[in-house]
Design an enzyme around this catalytic site. Structure first.
Site, mmCIF file in Angstrom:
data_model
loop_
_atom_site.group_PDB
_atom_site.id
_atom_site.type_symbol
_atom_site.label_atom_id
_atom_site.label_comp_id
_atom_site.label_asym_id
_atom_site.label_seq_id
_atom_site.Cartn_x
_atom_site.Cartn_y
_atom_site.Cartn_z
ATOM 1 N N HIS A 97 46.967 30.235 49.565
ATOM 2 C CA HIS A 97 46.376 31.280 50.390
ATOM 3 C C HIS A 97 45.090 30.741 51.005
ATOM 4 C CE1 HIS A 97 48.585 35.025 48.606
ATOM 5 N NE2 HIS A 97 49.188 34.534 49.673
ATOM 6 N N ASP A 137 42.060 31.677 51.511
ATOM 7 C CA ASP A 137 40.735 31.753 50.893
ATOM 8 C C ASP A 137 40.548 30.770 49.738
ATOM 9 O OD1 ASP A 137 42.607 33.290 49.508
ATOM 10 O OD2 ASP A 137 41.149 34.771 48.827
#
Length: 308
Positions: free
Chosen positions: A64, A66
């Site tokens: 992901h 982040d």
């Protein structure tokens, strides 16, 4: 031997002016290990004056944005110095594709070997002469893993008085005994390390867990951690949202710390809905289960001492 954890970013989902995205650097004497590499990682490395040039390995929990958007910058930054040692990158499937695509699209100049190993099952992914790093499965909206660094047991303490009483004078023979070798005393007696060494002493354990729904199995994987860095993304009133997005509440993070008998647990990867002042709600709920729970903040440093 020092073992220190540097929180480079404690935020989740999106960076905030005072909170970079998730990343932790673990320094074990000369070894540097980076766990996740969210946006802002380079900024904290610089502000902490850490020697990023010598990062040995990067451990990615999942792909992901982040948790990986800081990775291209780290790779390019490392190419600005002479480096012959390989950089190891570990993570679940898609990590290799992400790194190779980034290199191609950004026309990266890389002057050192990059060795990427994708994790498809629980296993030891990296090891040295007296430690190893193991990956284990978590449960998120895409394949995600947690990591533990565990040191091997250390030799017991050397007893000089005992050695002298057995006819082993101060000198090179003491060193041999401490290295696990047998020696011969002045009177011809064979002296073994067990004759002059105390019981073995335990090493230390560091665990990194983020982006997962609560699983009882996590406590078993991080059992006995000296420092557990664990996601505590939501407060109790967002438990349904946490379940839907496969994240944990602060209370669930504390449950893992309690059940694993971890000596210290600090939460990370907070939802951006909470300001720094509002994080006290997460802390209070975690401490109701695990009184020693702590909050991480960007650029916070945790020392991990030996128990003895």
């Amino acid at each position: 031997m020092n073992l220190e954890a540097f929180v480079l970013g404690c935020g989740g989902m999106m960076p905030l002016p005072y909170r970079h995205l998730t990343s932790v650097l673990l320094r074990r004497d000369g070894d540097l290990f980076l766990f996740d590499c969210g946006e802002g990682t380079q900024v904290s490395l610089k502000r902490l004056n850490l020697k990023w040039k010598k990062i040995d390995a990067i451990f990615i929990s999942h792909t992901h944005a982040d948790h990986v958007t800081g990775l291209p910058g780290i790779l390019m930054l490392s190419a600005q110095v002479d480096r012959t040692e390989p950089l190891y990158i570990y993570g679940p499937p898609k990590v290799k594709e992400y790194v190779e695509t980034s290199r191609q699209v950004l026309d990266m100049y890389i002057n050192y070997p990059i060795i990427i190993k994708e994790i498809t099952a629980p296993c030891v992914v990296h090891e040295g002469k007296d430690f190893y790093i193991r990956a284990f499965p978590l449960s998120h909206t895409k394949t995600c893993v947690g990591y533990t660094l565990e040191e091997l047991d250390r030799p017991g303490e050397f007893n000089p008085e005992k050695a002298e009483s057995l006819g082993i004078p101060r000198g090179p023979l003491w060193g041999k005994l401490q290295r696990g070798e047998e020696v011969t005393s002045e009177n011809g007696r064979i002296v073994t390390p067990s004759d002059v060494m105390g019981e073995k002493r335990s090493g230390r354990k560091f665990s990194f867990v983020t982006d997962t729904q609560y699983l009882p199995s996590i406590a078993k994987e991080v059992k006995g951690s000296d420092l557990l860095i664990c996601e505590g993304m939501f407060a109790d009133d967002c438990a349904d949202q946490a379940k839907e997005k496969k994240h944990m509440t602060a209370r669930q993070a504390a449950t893992i710390a309690r059940d694993s008998e971890s000596k210290r647990m600090a939460m990370i990867h907070y939802s951006p809905r909470y300001t720094d002042r509002e994080l006290d709600v997460l802390l209070k709920q975690a401490q109701e289960v695990y009184p020693k729970a702590e909050l991480t903040k960007d650029r916070m440093i945790f020392d991990v001492p030996y128990v003895d």
